[in-house]
Motif scaffolding. Structure first.
Motif, short mmCIF file in Angstrom:
data_model
loop_
_atom_site.label_atom_id
_atom_site.label_comp_id
_atom_site.label_asym_id
_atom_site.label_seq_id
_atom_site.Cartn_x
_atom_site.Cartn_y
_atom_site.Cartn_z
N VAL A 65 2.33 -107.58 -2.38
CA VAL A 65 2.44 -105.74 -2.33
C VAL A 65 2.33 -105.34 -2.92
O VAL A 65 2.68 -104.60 -4.21
CB VAL A 65 3.94 -105.44 -1.39
N ALA A 66 1.67 -103.60 -3.19
CA ALA A 66 0.90 -102.83 -4.13
C ALA A 66 1.23 -101.32 -3.71
O ALA A 66 1.59 -100.82 -2.47
CB ALA A 66 -0.61 -103.51 -4.26
N ALA A 67 1.31 -100.90 -4.83
CA ALA A 67 1.17 -99.04 -4.17
C ALA A 67 0.31 -98.11 -5.16
O ALA A 67 0.52 -98.47 -6.97
CB ALA A 67 2.79 -98.78 -4.87
N VAL A 68 -0.21 -97.58 -5.45
CA VAL A 68 -0.89 -96.54 -6.27
C VAL A 68 -0.56 -95.20 -6.26
O VAL A 68 -0.11 -94.60 -5.22
CB VAL A 68 -2.49 -96.81 -5.88
N VAL A 69 0.01 -94.88 -7.25
CA VAL A 69 0.20 -93.04 -7.65
C VAL A 69 -1.20 -92.58 -8.59
O VAL A 69 -1.85 -92.99 -9.63
CB VAL A 69 1.49 -92.86 -8.57
N ARG A 70 -0.51 -90.88 -7.88
CA ARG A 70 -1.67 -90.21 -8.00
C ARG A 70 -1.22 -88.92 -8.04
O ARG A 70 -0.60 -88.59 -7.38
CB ARG A 70 -3.31 -89.96 -7.97
N GLY A 71 -1.34 -88.33 -9.70
CA GLY A 71 -0.69 -86.80 -9.60
C GLY A 71 1.11 -87.20 -9.58
O GLY A 71 1.68 -86.10 -8.46
N GLY A 72 1.28 -88.11 -9.27
CA GLY A 72 2.99 -88.29 -9.25
C GLY A 72 2.91 -88.76 -8.00
O GLY A 72 3.99 -88.47 -7.27
N THR A 73 2.48 -88.72 -7.02
CA THR A 73 2.45 -88.91 -5.48
C THR A 73 1.72 -90.25 -5.36
O THR A 73 1.19 -90.83 -6.08
CB THR A 73 1.60 -87.90 -5.06
N THR A 74 2.69 -91.26 -3.81
CA THR A 74 2.15 -92.56 -3.94
C THR A 74 0.96 -91.94 -2.37
O THR A 74 1.16 -91.41 -1.91
CB THR A 74 2.67 -93.35 -3.03
N VAL A 75 0.25 -92.94 -3.58
CA VAL A 75 -1.22 -92.32 -2.24
C VAL A 75 -2.25 -93.57 -1.67
O VAL A 75 -3.01 -93.47 -0.67
CB VAL A 75 -2.33 -91.72 -2.99
N TRP A 76 -1.26 -94.02 -2.01
CA TRP A 76 -1.98 -95.76 -1.44
C TRP A 76 -0.77 -96.94 -1.57
O TRP A 76 -0.01 -97.31 -2.35
CB TRP A 76 -3.11 -96.60 -1.75
N HIS A 77 -0.39 -97.48 0.21
CA HIS A 77 0.19 -98.76 -0.23
C HIS A 77 -0.67 -99.58 0.89
O HIS A 77 -0.78 -99.97 1.37
CB HIS A 77 1.31 -99.00 0.94
N GLY A 78 -0.18 -101.10 0.29
CA GLY A 78 -1.10 -102.33 0.96
C GLY A 78 -0.20 -103.15 0.76
O GLY A 78 0.62 -103.50 -0.68
#
Length: 461
Positions: free
Chosen positions: A33-46
């Motif tokens: 499981v993974a997540a990406v953060v940009r600008g302090g906000t989670t923008v993607w989860h997979g």
């Protein structure tokens, strides 16, 4: 329909999904499981899983292993910021009778205390913490592998000592202090010392057959500050945003910048020649990008957290297998994918709100000996020094109340820059840690150390 500024492009999302799909397949992980953060906000989860009927979401717990060390380091920096200790203090000053009390707190944080990597046998990650109830059981009769302060040698027992330090200074158990001072203020409600449903099970995958076996999930006891925590991609995404930006309720931006600053070189071959270690954070230079974060592993679980502060992108990757996908590398790839496919749009240029004539008097071209440098004044109120040709030492500086400037990075970090004036008030030269910068190369009207030859500049006769 207008796309949100934070939303990733469909092509970027597909590339991210492809990367974790390859990692889960090639790493033979029961789930990833993974997540990406940009600008302090989670923008993607997979997520990818070997189960057909469901996939883990951002609220499913995995064990995060040594990422726990970064949480422990945050607690120690909080104690320092409150004036309760100094990082140069020997451990003995706060936790007596360990037998290794000459090691400083900073050395423990940076793994330069010379301590052994592991506890005495049996293997602490697969046996109950009750086997090691005291610090002496964690350290053993021969705790040192190297001279204190001489080199970087990663040490799990070192972070047990830091956990004991937190308990001694706060007068409360490590896990209680962590919950009260870090987890609750940051809203990390799914980060716990014991698993809370829903959580993944840990698995060992046979190296030569597609078969699995459950791994034990031991309570690590005294070793908890080195690797006990369970967390989720949702919580670690919020933690990553905190590590990049700071939160004054927990730890300010300056202290986090200190944690991200190299404090020790990494072991050769550990993560490549560009790797080092800060205060509770791994630092990796990869593909021209500087990443901070931490990896983690315990039997049945792998974890990776990577942050590019410059790109304002972070990624978390968790898997439930003892060996398999290189989670930190995968997290670094997720950061790269977003940073390269959708580079951050810079804020508009804006002029200074107030112009200081004394600052304008300093900007422009200067010479250190014969090498030309430029000194500029951006709108944030600092100064930036850099070579105009070739390779040279550059730095950013912040203003002090007395008219001097303090270096913030590079060779001149912590060094003082001051302008030296003549009797008529005009600027004669700049003094930077005893280096004299002049408006002309070896200006005869400035006190250049060693003097200027009376015949001046000459050709070949």
């Amino acid at each position: 329909m207008t796309r949100s500024q934070d939303e990733l492009l469909a092509t970027t999302r597909r590339t991210l999904l492809h990367r974790i799909a390859v990692a889960q397949r090639d790493g033979r992980a029961p789930s990833l499981v993974a997540a990406v953060v940009r600008g302090g906000t989670t923008v993607w989860h997979g997520a990818r899983t070997s189960m057909d009927d469901h996939a883990p979401d951002e609220n499913v717990q995995y064990r995060i292993g040594s990422i726990t060390k970064t949480f422990t380091a945050v607690l120690v920096l909080r104690l320092r910021d409150e004036g309760l200790l100094d990082l140069s203090d020997p451990l003995e000053r706060h936790v007596p009778s360990t037998g290794v009390g000459e090691i400083t707190i900073a050395q423990l944080l940076a793994h330069t205390g010379g301590l052994a990597a592991e506890t005495p046998a049996p293997w602490w990650e697969r046996t109950p913490g009750s086997l090691r109830p005291e610090l002496g059981d964690v350290l053993g009769p021969h705790p040192l592998c190297h001279p204190v302060g001489r080199r970087h040698h990663y040490s799990n027992p070192g972070y047990t000592l830091l956990g004991a330090l937190v308990e001694e200074v706060r007068g409360a158990p490590w896990e209680e202090v962590l919950r009260r001072e870090v987890l609750e203020p940051l809203g990390l409600h799914r980060t716990t010392v014991t698993p809370q449903a829903p959580h993944a099970g840990g698995w060992a995958v046979h190296p030569w057959a597609d078969a699995m076996m459950p791994e034990p999930a031991e309570d690590l006891g005294r070793m908890a500050p080195a690797g006990q925590l369970w967390s989720t991609t949702g919580d670690l995404a919020r933690f990553a945003a905190f590590l990049a930006q700071g939160d004054d309720r927990v730890l300010g931006a300056e202290s986090l910048r200190e944690m991200r600053t190299p404090a020790a070189p990494a072991e050769l071959g550990e993560r490549g020649a560009g790797a080092s270690y800060g205060l509770g954070l791994q630092i990796v230079h990869q593909g021209g990008r500087s990443l901070v974060g931490h990896s983690g592993s315990l039997p049945g679980f792998l974890a990776g957290l990577a942050i590019s502060v410059e790109d304002d992108v972070a990624a978390v990757v968790l898997a439930n297998c003892t060996s398999g996908p290189a989670t930190f590398t995968v997290a670094a790839d997720l950061v790269r994918i977003v940073a390269e496919a959708e580079p951050r749009i810079p804020a508009p240029w804006r002029p200074m709100s107030e112009v200081d004539p004394a600052v304008l008097e300093l900007v422009g071209q200067w010479y250190w000996g014969t090498q030309p440098f430029g000194l500029s004044a951006p709108a944030d109120g600092g100064l930036v020094l850099g070579p105009l040709s070739g390779v040279g030492r550059g730095a950013r500086f912040r203003a002090n109340d007395d008219g001097t400037w303090t270096g913030l990075d590079g060779y001149y970090e912590g060094e003082l820059l001051r302008s030296v004036r003549r009797e008529d008030g005009s600027v004669s030269h700049l003094d930077l840690g005893s280096f004299v910068f002049t408006r002309q190369p070896y200006d005869e009207h400035a006190p250049v150390p060693g003097g200027v030859h009376p015949d001046g500049w000459q050709g070949i006769a």
